[in-house]
Design a protein around this motif. Structure first.
Motif, PDB file in Angstrom:
ATOM      1  N   ALA A  27      32.210 -92.497  30.547  1.00 10.29           N
ATOM      2  CA  ALA A  27      32.208 -92.314  29.099  1.00 10.29           C
ATOM      3  C   ALA A  27      33.617 -92.150  28.536  1.00 10.29           C
ATOM      4  O   ALA A  27      33.844 -92.359  27.335  1.00 10.29           O
ATOM      5  N   GLY A  28      34.582 -91.780  29.373  1.00 13.50           N
ATOM      6  CA  GLY A  28      35.935 -91.497  28.916  1.00 13.50           C
ATOM      7  C   GLY A  28      36.116 -90.009  28.683  1.00 13.50           C
ATOM      8  O   GLY A  28      35.171 -89.300  28.317  1.00 13.50           O
ATOM      9  N   PHE A  29      37.351 -89.522  28.884  1.00 15.39           N
ATOM     10  CA  PHE A  29      37.592 -88.081  28.799  1.00 15.39           C
ATOM     11  C   PHE A  29      39.062 -87.826  28.506  1.00 15.39           C
ATOM     12  O   PHE A  29      39.926 -88.682  28.721  1.00 15.39           O
ATOM     13  N   ALA A  30      39.329 -86.614  28.012  1.00 18.72           N
ATOM     14  CA  ALA A  30      40.702 -86.164  27.786  1.00 18.72           C
ATOM     15  C   ALA A  30      41.119 -85.249  28.936  1.00 18.72           C
ATOM     16  O   ALA A  30      40.277 -84.617  29.577  1.00 18.72           O
ATOM     17  N   VAL A  31      42.410 -85.184  29.192  1.00 16.70           N
ATOM     18  CA  VAL A  31      42.961 -84.291  30.212  1.00 16.70           C
ATOM     19  C   VAL A  31      43.681 -83.152  29.503  1.00 16.70           C
ATOM     20  O   VAL A  31      44.576 -83.381  28.680  1.00 16.70           O
ATOM     21  N   GLU A  32      43.272 -81.929  29.809  1.00 18.37           N
ATOM     22  CA  GLU A  32      43.907 -80.742  29.250  1.00 18.37           C
ATOM     23  C   GLU A  32      44.729 -80.054  30.335  1.00 18.37           C
ATOM     24  O   GLU A  32      44.683 -80.428  31.502  1.00 18.37           O
ATOM     25  N   ARG A  33      45.482 -79.023  29.949  1.00 21.02           N
ATOM     26  CA  ARG A  33      46.282 -78.248  30.888  1.00 21.02           C
ATOM     27  C   ARG A  33      45.874 -76.785  30.843  1.00 21.02           C
ATOM     28  O   ARG A  33      45.732 -76.196  29.767  1.00 21.02           O
ATOM     29  N   LYS A  34      45.651 -76.213  32.025  1.00 20.60           N
ATOM     30  CA  LYS A  34      45.360 -74.786  32.120  1.00 20.60           C
ATOM     31  C   LYS A  34      46.652 -73.989  32.037  1.00 20.60           C
ATOM     32  O   LYS A  34      47.747 -74.551  31.959  1.00 20.60           O
ATOM     33  N   ASP A  35      46.552 -72.673  32.098  1.00 16.47           N
ATOM     34  CA  ASP A  35      47.736 -71.829  31.974  1.00 16.47           C
ATOM     35  C   ASP A  35      48.755 -72.102  33.066  1.00 16.47           C
ATOM     36  O   ASP A  35      49.965 -71.955  32.848  1.00 16.47           O
ATOM     37  N   ASP A  36      48.288 -72.507  34.258  1.00 16.36           N
ATOM     38  CA  ASP A  36      49.220 -72.802  35.354  1.00 16.36           C
ATOM     39  C   ASP A  36      49.694 -74.251  35.330  1.00 16.36           C
ATOM     40  O   ASP A  36      50.347 -74.715  36.266  1.00 16.36           O
ATOM     41  N   VAL A  40      42.749 -80.172  33.815  1.00 18.63           N
ATOM     42  CA  VAL A  40      41.314 -79.903  33.787  1.00 18.63           C
ATOM     43  C   VAL A  40      40.681 -80.872  32.799  1.00 18.63           C
ATOM     44  O   VAL A  40      41.310 -81.278  31.821  1.00 18.63           O
ATOM     45  N   THR A  41      39.440 -81.268  33.092  1.00 16.74           N
ATOM     46  CA  THR A  41      38.730 -82.212  32.230  1.00 16.74           C
ATOM     47  C   THR A  41      37.314 -81.710  31.962  1.00 16.74           C
ATOM     48  O   THR A  41      36.858 -80.733  32.579  1.00 16.74           O
ATOM     49  N   ALA A  42      36.616 -82.424  31.094  1.00 19.60           N
ATOM     50  CA  ALA A  42      35.214 -82.108  30.838  1.00 19.60           C
ATOM     51  C   ALA A  42      34.381 -82.238  32.109  1.00 19.60           C
ATOM     52  O   ALA A  42      33.379 -81.531  32.282  1.00 19.60           O
ATOM     53  N   ALA A  43      34.793 -83.126  33.004  1.00 18.58           N
ATOM     54  CA  ALA A  43      34.049 -83.299  34.254  1.00 18.58           C
ATOM     55  C   ALA A  43      34.116 -82.049  35.119  1.00 18.58           C
ATOM     56  O   ALA A  43      33.121 -81.667  35.744  1.00 18.58           O
ATOM     57  N   ASP A  44      35.301 -81.406  35.187  1.00 23.74           N
ATOM     58  CA  ASP A  44      35.424 -80.154  35.940  1.00 23.74           C
ATOM     59  C   ASP A  44      34.443 -79.110  35.403  1.00 23.74           C
ATOM     60  O   ASP A  44      33.723 -78.456  36.166  1.00 23.74           O
ATOM     61  N   ARG A  45      34.434 -78.971  34.093  1.00 24.40           N
ATOM     62  CA  ARG A  45      33.619 -77.916  33.479  1.00 24.40           C
ATOM     63  C   ARG A  45      32.131 -78.223  33.587  1.00 24.40           C
ATOM     64  O   ARG A  45      31.322 -77.319  33.863  1.00 24.40           O
ATOM     65  N   LEU A  46      31.755 -79.458  33.371  1.00 27.94           N
ATOM     66  CA  LEU A  46      30.344 -79.822  33.468  1.00 27.94           C
ATOM     67  C   LEU A  46      29.842 -79.637  34.893  1.00 27.94           C
ATOM     68  O   LEU A  46      28.770 -79.056  35.116  1.00 27.94           O
ATOM     69  N   THR A  91      41.602 -83.263  40.667  1.00 27.94           N
ATOM     70  CA  THR A  91      41.540 -83.650  39.253  1.00 27.94           C
ATOM     71  C   THR A  91      42.664 -84.619  38.900  1.00 27.94           C
ATOM     72  O   THR A  91      42.472 -85.522  38.080  1.00 27.94           O
ATOM     73  N   ARG A  92      43.844 -84.461  39.526  1.00 30.90           N
ATOM     74  CA  ARG A  92      44.928 -85.415  39.273  1.00 30.90           C
ATOM     75  C   ARG A  92      44.500 -86.847  39.637  1.00 30.90           C
ATOM     76  O   ARG A  92      44.790 -87.799  38.929  1.00 30.90           O
ATOM     77  N   GLU A  93      43.826 -86.961  40.780  1.00 27.23           N
ATOM     78  CA  GLU A  93      43.353 -88.287  41.209  1.00 27.23           C
ATOM     79  C   GLU A  93      42.331 -88.844  40.225  1.00 27.23           C
ATOM     80  O   GLU A  93      42.380 -90.020  39.840  1.00 27.23           O
ATOM     81  N   PHE A  94      41.382 -87.989  39.846  1.00 26.44           N
ATOM     82  CA  PHE A  94      40.335 -88.384  38.904  1.00 26.44           C
ATOM     83  C   PHE A  94      40.945 -88.827  37.576  1.00 26.44           C
ATOM     84  O   PHE A  94      40.591 -89.878  37.028  1.00 26.44           O
ATOM     85  N   ALA A  95      41.894 -88.039  37.064  1.00 22.56           N
ATOM     86  CA  ALA A  95      42.502 -88.344  35.771  1.00 22.56           C
ATOM     87  C   ALA A  95      43.323 -89.621  35.819  1.00 22.56           C
ATOM     88  O   ALA A  95      43.450 -90.324  34.805  1.00 22.56           O
ATOM     89  N   ALA A  96      43.855 -89.949  37.010  1.00 23.69           N
ATOM     90  CA  ALA A  96      44.668 -91.156  37.165  1.00 23.69           C
ATOM     91  C   ALA A  96      43.826 -92.400  37.432  1.00 23.69           C
ATOM     92  O   ALA A  96      44.378 -93.494  37.585  1.00 23.69           O
ATOM     93  N   GLY A  97      42.517 -92.233  37.507  1.00 23.77           N
ATOM     94  CA  GLY A  97      41.640 -93.374  37.742  1.00 23.77           C
ATOM     95  C   GLY A  97      41.506 -93.756  39.201  1.00 23.77           C
ATOM     96  O   GLY A  97      40.977 -94.825  39.520  1.00 23.77           O
ATOM     97  N   ARG A  98      41.966 -92.884  40.104  1.00 23.77           N
ATOM     98  CA  ARG A  98      41.819 -93.145  41.534  1.00 23.77           C
ATOM     99  C   ARG A  98      40.502 -92.542  42.035  1.00 23.77           C
ATOM    100  O   ARG A  98      39.815 -91.821  41.319  1.00 23.77           O
ATOM    101  N   ASP A  99      40.164 -92.834  43.288  1.00 23.59           N
ATOM    102  CA  ASP A  99      38.844 -92.492  43.819  1.00 23.59           C
ATOM    103  C   ASP A  99      38.805 -91.266  44.717  1.00 23.59           C
ATOM    104  O   ASP A  99      37.718 -90.836  45.114  1.00 23.59           O
ATOM    105  N   HIS A 100      39.967 -90.699  45.060  1.00 26.25           N
ATOM    106  CA  HIS A 100      39.986 -89.641  46.062  1.00 26.25           C
ATOM    107  C   HIS A 100      39.868 -88.255  45.413  1.00 26.25           C
ATOM    108  O   HIS A 100      40.852 -87.508  45.292  1.00 26.25           O
ATOM    109  N   TYR A 101      38.647 -87.927  45.017  1.00 27.36           N
ATOM    110  CA  TYR A 101      38.323 -86.599  44.489  1.00 27.36           C
ATOM    111  C   TYR A 101      36.955 -86.201  45.025  1.00 27.36           C
ATOM    112  O   TYR A 101      36.160 -87.063  45.440  1.00 27.36           O
ATOM    113  N   THR A 102      36.695 -84.910  45.038  1.00 32.88           N
ATOM    114  CA  THR A 102      35.483 -84.414  45.692  1.00 32.88           C
ATOM    115  C   THR A 102      34.849 -83.281  44.893  1.00 32.88           C
ATOM    116  O   THR A 102      35.461 -82.695  44.002  1.00 32.88           O
TER     117      THR A 102
END
Length: 254
Positions: A27-36, A40-46, A91-102
């Motif tokens: 669906a498409g998503f935005a990438v946000e930044r946590k305090d550190d 983080v994305t909507a996918a992490d939270r969902l 999440t970096r991999e996911f946000a970059a459009g790569r496949d190596h996330y779990t």
């Protein structure tokens, strides 16, 4: 619940979370930044919401430590058993459009990783394991046992973190050893590739948190592999203040 029931629960929730992550990706998503400053994305939270609801409904007596809750300041008291959850490792991999996330859902017992489920959404794979009992892989071909391998004569297949590519410490660790291949990828995918016998060593020098490693460690050790601190002997311990891991070393079968 039996250990097998707990493992089935973790596997089911990991698969459900994986499906939700793919829906967000498509669906498409935005990438946000946590305090550190980590992404983080909507996918992490969902995914985390799905997992937390499922674990707390099915095992209300077992505390859950989850990455996004911790990043929001939630402090969870743990006992001799607790769940450790990373809803989207890599999440970096996911946000970059790569496949190596779990998706990682692991159970700690007496300070050690005991069982876990690791889903690879982009590969439609789910790995599960119980330390001392075995490890399994489920994909389009069905479910089957997996096992880590002994180092082959032609040399080591090394898995390394993409984020730390070119680290001189890796060169020092491998000095004098025959290396057949090296793969630089993200997330806990490296653990499970060793667990299914596709590699021999994965050293991690950079920062990780407990939720990054509990589930994949259980899978790798269930498959006969080894996870220790860099001395090659001291096990990883879980439930530490701050949840941060020391550097560690994953290897295949002794």
């Amino acid at each position: 619940m039996t250990d097998q029931d707990l493992l089935a629960l973790a596997a089911r929730l990991a698969q459900t979370a994986a499906d939700a992550i793919l829906t967000v990706r498509d669906a498409g998503f935005a990438v946000e930044r946590k305090d550190d400053q980590s992404p983080v994305t909507a996918a992490d939270r969902l995914a985390e919401g799905i997992i937390l609801e499922g674990l707390r409904a099915a095992t209300p007596d077992i505390p859950v430590v989850a990455e996004e809750e911790c990043s929001e300041g939630v402090v969870t008291a743990v006992g001799r058993r607790f769940w450790s959850v990373d809803p989207l490792d890599g999440t970096r991999e996911f946000a970059a459009g790569r496949d190596h996330y779990t998706v990682n859902i692991g159970l700690v017992v007496d300070g050690r990783a005991y069982l876990g489920a690791v889903a690879l959404p982009a590969f439609a794979e789910v790995f599960t394991g119980i330390v001392g009992l075995g490890a399994w892989k489920r994909d389009a071909a069905g479910e089957r046992p997996i096992g880590a391998r002994r180092e082959p004569e032609e040399g080591l297949t090394v898995f390394a973190s993409r984020h730390y590519a070119g680290d001189e410490r890796l060169d020092r660790l491998l000095a004098g050893r025959r290396v057949a291949a090296k793969h630089e990828i993200g997330s806990a995918v490296k653990f499970v590739r060793l667990a299914e016998g596709l590699g021999d060593i994965y050293p991690r020098f950079g920062r990780t948190m407990e939720w990054d490693t509990v589930a994949p460690e259980a899978v790798l050790r269930g498959a006969g592999g080894r996870v220790t601190q860099m001395d090659g002997e001291t096990p990883l311990q879980y439930g530490k203040p701050g949840w941060e891991n020391p550097p560690f070393l994953c290897r295949g079968r002794a």
